[in-house]
Design an enzyme around this catalytic site. Sequence first.
Site, PDB file in Angstrom:
ATOM      1  CG  HIS A  45     -24.691  40.548 -27.770  1.00 23.49           C
ATOM      2  ND1 HIS A  45     -25.832  39.827 -28.061  1.00 23.49           N
ATOM      3  CD2 HIS A  45     -23.919  40.454 -28.882  1.00 23.49           C
ATOM      4  CE1 HIS A  45     -25.742  39.325 -29.290  1.00 23.49           C
ATOM      5  NE2 HIS A  45     -24.592  39.713 -29.806  1.00 23.49           N
ATOM      6  CD  GLU A  72     -26.337  37.555 -24.461  1.00 23.95           C
ATOM      7  OE1 GLU A  72     -27.139  37.054 -23.655  1.00 23.95           O
ATOM      8  OE2 GLU A  72     -26.615  38.515 -25.213  1.00 23.95           O
ATOM      9  CG  HIS A 192     -35.227  38.511 -26.618  1.00 23.34           C
ATOM     10  ND1 HIS A 192     -34.074  38.961 -27.208  1.00 23.34           N
ATOM     11  CD2 HIS A 192     -36.219  39.232 -27.164  1.00 23.34           C
ATOM     12  CE1 HIS A 192     -34.345  39.897 -28.097  1.00 23.34           C
ATOM     13  NE2 HIS A 192     -35.652  40.086 -28.086  1.00 23.34           N
TER      14      HIS A 192
END
Length: 241
Positions: A45, A72, A192
């Site tokens: 990310h 991401e 997450h």
Amino acid sequence: MTKTSLSININKIATLRNARGEDVPNVEKFAVKCEALGADGITVHPRPDERHIKYDDVYRLRPLIKGEFNIEGYPSRAFLDLVTKVHPAQVTLVPDAPDVLTSTEGWDVAANAELLTGVIDHLREAGIRTSIFVGTDIDNIAAAARVGTDRIELYTKPYADLFPTDPEAAVAPYVEASRAARRAGLGVNAGHDLNLDNLAYFVEALPYLNEVSIGHALISDSIYRGLPETVRAYKEALKKK
């Protein structure tokens, strides 16, 4: 039965490297090692301030990753230029502001439909699968299907927070979200705060789950357990009983 893949987010390895301003630990070596130990893919990310994964890391990782490469990020012009050049298997679109520490919510898809439709069309033309980071709201998932994404990624912090006290209530919205996504023709990812305490229960409960992306917990566990044992444990947790 859907086999759930493990994508390891290696951002924390880059965070540790950046603390010294050198190249130890080396993110490319770590990514290759994760795949050799059984990871199905690697997630990164890159953020605008490059506080962990840097854009240059993404270019250097691309030829090394043999499994699925998932990138991401918020669909800024710079991010879209990066992923179009790198051409990962999957791009996961997140609504993060540039200064947030970590992802804290999913997209309000209807409110951002024009943006998301344009980005998804662009990525589809480039031959890249898309996933949208969302919560468990069923109407929002239906909106995700309408903007043309291939998959959704369910934001699982609410599940992780409630799991220790009421696992059944914690997972129930995700079960319904998984079914709704399936009815809408969408694949389902999740991520997450999933960890070795809550992952197996989550996987067992969801009827459809293509992939989990796990970074912080897995990297932290590897400090205590070692990386080979940690990857093995996460892969074991992904098996339906």
